[in-house]
Design an enzyme around this catalytic site. Structure first.
Site, PDB file in Angstrom:
ATOM      1  N   GLU A  19       0.798  -1.130   0.020  1.00  0.00           N
ATOM      2  CA  GLU A  19      -0.123   0.105   0.056  1.00  0.00           C
ATOM      3  C   GLU A  19       1.005   1.447  -0.024  1.00  0.00           C
ATOM      4  O   GLU A  19       0.601   2.234  -0.629  1.00  0.00           O
ATOM      5  CB  GLU A  19      -0.954   0.114   1.159  1.00  0.00           C
ATOM      6  CG  GLU A  19      -2.242  -0.861   1.041  1.00  0.00           C
ATOM      7  CD  GLU A  19      -3.124  -0.065  -0.191  1.00  0.00           C
ATOM      8  OE1 GLU A  19      -2.975   0.818  -0.371  1.00  0.00           O
ATOM      9  OE2 GLU A  19      -4.042  -0.940  -0.533  1.00  0.00           O
ATOM     10  N   GLU A  43       2.384   1.764  -3.535  1.00  0.00           N
ATOM     11  CA  GLU A  43       1.290   2.105  -4.265  1.00  0.00           C
ATOM     12  C   GLU A  43       0.834   3.800  -4.342  1.00  0.00           C
ATOM     13  O   GLU A  43       0.722   4.277  -5.309  1.00  0.00           O
ATOM     14  CB  GLU A  43       0.127   1.029  -4.262  1.00  0.00           C
ATOM     15  CG  GLU A  43      -0.037  -0.341  -5.103  1.00  0.00           C
ATOM     16  CD  GLU A  43      -1.263  -0.919  -4.582  1.00  0.00           C
ATOM     17  OE1 GLU A  43      -1.066  -2.158  -5.206  1.00  0.00           O
ATOM     18  OE2 GLU A  43      -2.062  -0.318  -4.045  1.00  0.00           O
ATOM     19  N   GLU A  44       0.592   3.954  -3.170  1.00  0.00           N
ATOM     20  CA  GLU A  44       0.131   5.612  -2.806  1.00  0.00           C
ATOM     21  C   GLU A  44       1.252   6.435  -2.980  1.00  0.00           C
ATOM     22  O   GLU A  44       0.918   7.654  -3.491  1.00  0.00           O
ATOM     23  CB  GLU A  44      -0.458   5.321  -1.525  1.00  0.00           C
ATOM     24  CG  GLU A  44      -1.817   4.637  -1.482  1.00  0.00           C
ATOM     25  CD  GLU A  44      -2.672   5.088  -0.300  1.00  0.00           C
ATOM     26  OE1 GLU A  44      -2.342   5.905   0.750  1.00  0.00           O
ATOM     27  OE2 GLU A  44      -3.817   4.489  -0.141  1.00  0.00           O
TER      28      GLU A  44
END
Lengths: 283, 283
Positions: free
Chosen positions: B171, B174-175
């Site tokens: 995460e 990805e962010e």
């Protein structure tokens, strides 16, 4: 012919009957959601497959023109005849509960951002120890340790909507009749071998007994007793499994004040919620 | 007429055609499970509603005579026409995945012991801090903190089959484009407000950056930056929510060595699994 979506289909029987021979394209009632999608209301719809099929087709065209993205249809068990109709129109299954199945469709050509359904089951293992240095152990009538001779901690599944500490207290009471007070979570196992490809978290909880008479749950438990902690941890079956050995070590260390767990802090919320963490040193 | 359950129904077309006019009671193929139940194999069945209905009726009678308890039928999306037939015979939904729905029936008069389906969704909040005492923060394009001005930790859903630490690392990458190393879980929130009545666990993870160039995920994130930890914790929106304040306090304390979290110990398993717990003091 497109009839206003705001009209209740159940009130339109006469109008629809008058159309016999024509195609019926009455739009389905639907609520908009916060993500540019729609939730279809089939609660009051006639369980009429042909009418549903024609309305669904017309509605999809209508929603596509409006730029809608995800379409959700909750179909009650009693309306199961509508399921194949929606599948035929490109819907797939999102999730199901005993009384209904939720179907979804993603209309635009952009990547689908509909969230996955529930991914995990959650269980607890309860280490209940008394002031004599004894731990509450059981033998099970079924499951992987049946007939293994292993004396194990009570374990069980957390129910949907139930808190971890509340679930631990409930499982201990159900299996052994012992009432307990929750102390800490000392660890958790992050596993992925649950049925149907689901993941599986197991929280190891420390609890203190507040009642002492063992009454076993006949359906699941063949025996229960208080056992000296050293004897519990030294069982060969316990020593052979790295996970069981790690769990026993952490529980015994916590009981002896050599290992910190997470305590529970209540969170104000509509449903009982808690944040679990270690105490903070203030020095 | 009862045909052997071991015969493949797809090879019996001639025999069945010869029965025209008679009722067809061919038994469904089924595997026995470990709990005195059966799992029906409809993989190779004709998508023939009438034949399925008559076979299902006959099979239920047969299983009841054998003392079978739970009956499981996995119906592929392409066979959706069989769903209303099974519902008609008393089956209900157990769970569904995009490509199939699982139907169950409990035959005996004893209480049903079929386990519930997955009950929880699981998320992470990632506290990534660097050696300058800064934390990696983002602003989101949607969700409850959109347009709130709050600089928050990256958060996201753990996928089915994915580990917590692996999900946290994914995460963050990805962010924000930042690669990280997992350190500890410092706490978790046990909540019950997820969609469709599901429960919701959020694990707060401490991570160390191993790359430093921020590249934001355009679809979800409007901004990302490194922020002084004191400034992060002092944000009014953070101080107004008891949960956000508790989470920030525990993260800052852990970063400063004043609060212990759970580290991860690998467990030998078919799928990557781990046990999370505190270090044990050896004195």
């Amino acid at each position: 012919m497109v009839v206003s979506a705001s009209e209740d289909p159940s009130n339109n029987d006469n109008a629809i009957n008058a159309l016999s021979g024509e195609e019926i394209h009455q739009l389905l009632k639907a609520r908009e959601d916060r993500y540019d999608g729609v939730e279809v209301d089939v609660e009051n719809m006639h369980n009429d497959v042909r009418r549903f099929a024609s309305s669904l087709k017309a509605s999809i065209t209508h929603w596509a023109r409006q730029g809608k993205k995800g379409v959700w249809i909750k179909v009650a068990k009693e309306q199961a005849k509508l399921v194949p109709v929606a599948i035929e129109e490109g819907f797939w299954y999102h999730h199901a509960e005993p009384s209904y199945v939720m179907l979804v469709l993603w209309i635009p050509k952009t990547p689908c951002t509909i969230p996955d359904n529930a991914s995990h089951q959650v269980g607890i293992a309860a280490f209940v120890y008394n002031s004599k240095g004894e731990v509450l152990v059981v033998q099970e009538k079924c499951g992987p340790y049946k007939d293994s001779g292993l004396w194990k901690m009570p374990t069980g599944r957390i129910k949907q909507g139930e808190g971890i500490k509340e679930g631990a207290i409930r499982e201990v009471r159900e299996e052994t009749g012992i009432d307990t007070e929750f102390i800490q979570v000392v660890g958790f196992r992050d596993g992925h071998n649950a049925p149907f490809g689901k993941s599986d978290l197991l929280f190891v909880c420390m609890l203190k007994p507040i009642s002492f008479d063992i009454v076993i749950q006949d359906s699941e438990i063949s025996a229960a007793k208080w056992m000296a902690v050293d004897e519990f941890a030294a069982q060969p079956k316990m020593q052979q499994s790295k996970l069981l050995k790690d769990i026993a070590s952490v529980c015994v260390a916590n009981m002896q004040g050599r290992c910190r767990g997470f305590s529970s802090i209540e969170i104000p919320s509509r449903k009982p919620s808690a944040f679990y963490c270690s105490a903070i040193d203030t020095e």
